[in-house]
Design a protein around this motif. Sequence first.
Motif, PDB file in Angstrom:
ATOM      1  N   ALA A 110      36.677  18.991  75.488  1.00 43.12           N
ATOM      2  CA  ALA A 110      37.672  19.895  74.889  1.00 43.12           C
ATOM      3  C   ALA A 110      38.725  19.093  74.123  1.00 43.12           C
ATOM      4  N   ARG A 111      39.158  17.960  74.720  1.00 41.21           N
ATOM      5  CA  ARG A 111      40.172  17.138  74.051  1.00 41.21           C
ATOM      6  C   ARG A 111      39.610  16.522  72.775  1.00 41.21           C
ATOM      7  N   LYS A 112      38.333  16.128  72.801  1.00 45.72           N
ATOM      8  CA  LYS A 112      37.700  15.560  71.601  1.00 45.72           C
ATOM      9  C   LYS A 112      37.631  16.643  70.508  1.00 45.72           C
ATOM     10  N   THR A 113      37.219  17.864  70.901  1.00 44.31           N
ATOM     11  CA  THR A 113      37.143  18.970  69.936  1.00 44.31           C
ATOM     12  C   THR A 113      38.516  19.230  69.311  1.00 44.31           C
ATOM     13  N   ALA A 114      39.562  19.031  70.137  1.00 40.17           N
ATOM     14  CA  ALA A 114      40.929  19.254  69.638  1.00 40.17           C
ATOM     15  C   ALA A 114      41.430  18.074  68.812  1.00 40.17           C
ATOM     16  N   GLY A 115      40.581  17.046  68.624  1.00 36.69           N
ATOM     17  CA  GLY A 115      40.945  15.968  67.706  1.00 36.69           C
ATOM     18  C   GLY A 115      41.192  14.608  68.331  1.00 36.69           C
ATOM     19  N   ALA A 116      41.085  14.496  69.673  1.00 44.30           N
ATOM     20  CA  ALA A 116      41.362  13.206  70.320  1.00 44.30           C
ATOM     21  C   ALA A 116      40.241  12.206  70.033  1.00 44.30           C
ATOM     22  N   ASP A 117      40.606  10.928  69.948  1.00 47.94           N
ATOM     23  CA  ASP A 117      39.635   9.857  69.778  1.00 47.94           C
ATOM     24  C   ASP A 117      38.982   9.584  71.133  1.00 47.94           C
ATOM     25  N   PRO A 118      37.628   9.688  71.220  1.00 42.85           N
ATOM     26  CA  PRO A 118      36.950   9.500  72.516  1.00 42.85           C
ATOM     27  C   PRO A 118      37.307   8.171  73.195  1.00 42.85           C
ATOM     28  N   LYS A 119      37.632   7.159  72.404  1.00 42.75           N
ATOM     29  CA  LYS A 119      37.976   5.854  72.986  1.00 42.75           C
ATOM     30  C   LYS A 119      39.223   5.924  73.864  1.00 42.75           C
ATOM     31  N   THR A 120      40.066   6.929  73.608  1.00 42.48           N
ATOM     32  CA  THR A 120      41.356   6.998  74.312  1.00 42.48           C
ATOM     33  C   THR A 120      41.317   7.948  75.508  1.00 42.48           C
ATOM     34  N   LEU A 121      40.182   8.605  75.744  1.00 47.04           N
ATOM     35  CA  LEU A 121      40.149   9.658  76.759  1.00 47.04           C
ATOM     36  C   LEU A 121      39.997   9.105  78.161  1.00 47.04           C
ATOM     37  N   ASP A 122      40.973   9.367  79.023  1.00 43.86           N
ATOM     38  CA  ASP A 122      40.829   9.014  80.436  1.00 43.86           C
ATOM     39  C   ASP A 122      41.632   9.986  81.288  1.00 43.86           C
ATOM     40  N   HIS A 123      41.441   9.900  82.594  1.00 43.90           N
ATOM     41  CA  HIS A 123      42.126  10.820  83.496  1.00 43.90           C
ATOM     42  C   HIS A 123      42.249  10.189  84.882  1.00 43.90           C
ATOM     43  N   ALA A 124      43.466  10.222  85.447  1.00 47.83           N
ATOM     44  CA  ALA A 124      43.705   9.672  86.786  1.00 47.83           C
ATOM     45  C   ALA A 124      44.346  10.747  87.648  1.00 47.83           C
ATOM     46  N   GLU A 125      43.936  10.829  88.920  1.00 45.40           N
ATOM     47  CA  GLU A 125      44.458  11.885  89.792  1.00 45.40           C
ATOM     48  C   GLU A 125      44.235  11.522  91.259  1.00 45.40           C
ATOM     49  N   ILE A 126      45.148  11.973  92.122  1.00 46.09           N
ATOM     50  CA  ILE A 126      44.904  11.889  93.564  1.00 46.09           C
ATOM     51  C   ILE A 126      44.203  13.177  93.972  1.00 46.09           C
ATOM     52  N   VAL A 127      43.031  13.041  94.579  1.00 44.67           N
ATOM     53  CA  VAL A 127      42.222  14.209  94.920  1.00 44.67           C
ATOM     54  C   VAL A 127      42.046  14.260  96.434  1.00 44.67           C
ATOM     55  N   THR A 128      42.206  15.469  97.022  1.00 44.53           N
ATOM     56  CA  THR A 128      41.931  15.626  98.451  1.00 44.53           C
ATOM     57  C   THR A 128      40.645  16.404  98.613  1.00 44.53           C
ATOM     58  N   ASP A 129      39.705  15.790  99.332  1.00 44.29           N
ATOM     59  CA  ASP A 129      38.388  16.398  99.516  1.00 44.29           C
ATOM     60  C   ASP A 129      38.072  16.333 100.998  1.00 44.29           C
ATOM     61  N   ASP A 130      37.846  17.493 101.638  1.00 43.69           N
ATOM     62  CA  ASP A 130      37.560  17.518 103.085  1.00 43.69           C
ATOM     63  C   ASP A 130      38.651  16.810 103.871  1.00 43.69           C
ATOM     64  N   GLY A 131      39.901  16.968 103.442  1.00 47.85           N
ATOM     65  CA  GLY A 131      41.026  16.359 104.144  1.00 47.85           C
ATOM     66  C   GLY A 131      41.215  14.879 103.873  1.00 47.85           C
ATOM     67  N   ARG A 133      42.001  11.816 101.193  1.00 51.35           N
ATOM     68  CA  ARG A 133      42.544  11.610  99.853  1.00 51.35           C
ATOM     69  C   ARG A 133      41.895  10.402  99.189  1.00 51.35           C
ATOM     70  N   SER A 134      41.697  10.527  97.892  1.00 48.16           N
ATOM     71  CA  SER A 134      41.296   9.343  97.138  1.00 48.16           C
ATOM     72  C   SER A 134      41.952   9.369  95.768  1.00 48.16           C
ATOM     73  N   PHE A 135      42.121   8.176  95.242  1.00 51.65           N
ATOM     74  CA  PHE A 135      42.554   8.035  93.860  1.00 51.65           C
ATOM     75  C   PHE A 135      41.286   8.050  93.024  1.00 51.65           C
ATOM     76  N   ARG A 136      41.258   8.906  92.005  1.00 46.67           N
ATOM     77  CA  ARG A 136      40.066   8.980  91.166  1.00 46.67           C
ATOM     78  C   ARG A 136      40.422   8.759  89.697  1.00 46.67           C
ATOM     79  N   TYR A 137      39.544   8.067  89.013  1.00 46.77           N
ATOM     80  CA  TYR A 137      39.808   7.728  87.618  1.00 46.77           C
ATOM     81  C   TYR A 137      38.517   7.852  86.811  1.00 46.77           C
ATOM     82  N   MET A 138      38.624   8.430  85.622  1.00 47.13           N
ATOM     83  CA  MET A 138      37.462   8.480  84.724  1.00 47.13           C
ATOM     84  C   MET A 138      37.875   8.055  83.325  1.00 47.13           C
ATOM     85  N   LYS A 139      36.938   7.397  82.639  1.00 46.24           N
ATOM     86  CA  LYS A 139      37.180   6.967  81.266  1.00 46.24           C
ATOM     87  C   LYS A 139      35.955   7.301  80.426  1.00 46.24           C
ATOM     88  N   ALA A 140      36.164   7.993  79.313  1.00 49.37           N
ATOM     89  CA  ALA A 140      35.046   8.422  78.464  1.00 49.37           C
ATOM     90  C   ALA A 140      34.333   7.225  77.840  1.00 49.37           C
TER      91      ALA A 140
END
Length: 191
Positions: A110-131, A133-140
């Motif tokens: 969606a961000r790429k469609t909106a004009g973002a450069d794929p090289k710059t796309l990443d996302h970091a978040e603290i996620v709680t799964d089954d109680g 927690r983990s730090f999760r990170y993705m990079k396109a």
Amino acid sequence: MRVTPAVLGLLLVLVPASMPLAEDDLAARTTASQEAIKSLAGTLVGQLSLALADGGPVAAIEVCNLVAPEIAHAESAARGWRVGRTSLKLRNPANAPDAWELAVLQDFEARKTAGADPKTLDHAEIVTDDGRRSFRYMKAIPTMEVCTTCHGASVAPDIAAQLDALYPEDRARGYAVGDIRGAFTVVQPLD
Ligand code: HEC
């Protein structure tokens, strides 16, 4: 509730565990994830280039088939994290995204469609799964010219035959330069 020393003690024990990570800790974990990804990507591209120069694309498929998961495992074991690759259109079903990864991959598109450069796309978040927690990170991962040999719209017949044999459910073809081929994904357990 009266705040007796016992209650206060309990609060002191409980509160830090449920507090979000400090911003600088998030930044440090993001940087560390990026380093793990650089190391994985560097080894992969290095091995791939060597194999392509040495034995050609059909031989190089072996690098992706055997060596890529090995490198990812070594990278993961060294740090006690999970480091891997995933995609919306998979070659190997073992790389399938979980629900969180699927949402992030869709957000990257969606961000790429909106004009973002794929090289710059990443996302970091603290996620709680089954109680837990983990730090999760993705990079396109943007598609480069060299990738189209095995992921492009017109894959040579000998390469296609080898891919069909190894990956009967291959959906990772038809990519053009600049498309998002997938993403690196890192999980750092916190609890
Ligand atoms: C020589 C053929 C070949 C080339 C060139 C190649 N790949 Fe792949 N790629 C593969 C194979 C085979 C797999 C499946 C690996 C596995 O079994 O985990 C794969 C898997 C992947 C995956 C994991 C997700 C999935 O679909 O299973 C990503 C991401 C990926 N490739 C990106 C790239 C990028 C980016 C490039 C260019 C820098 C590239 N590949 C170049 C053959 C290739």
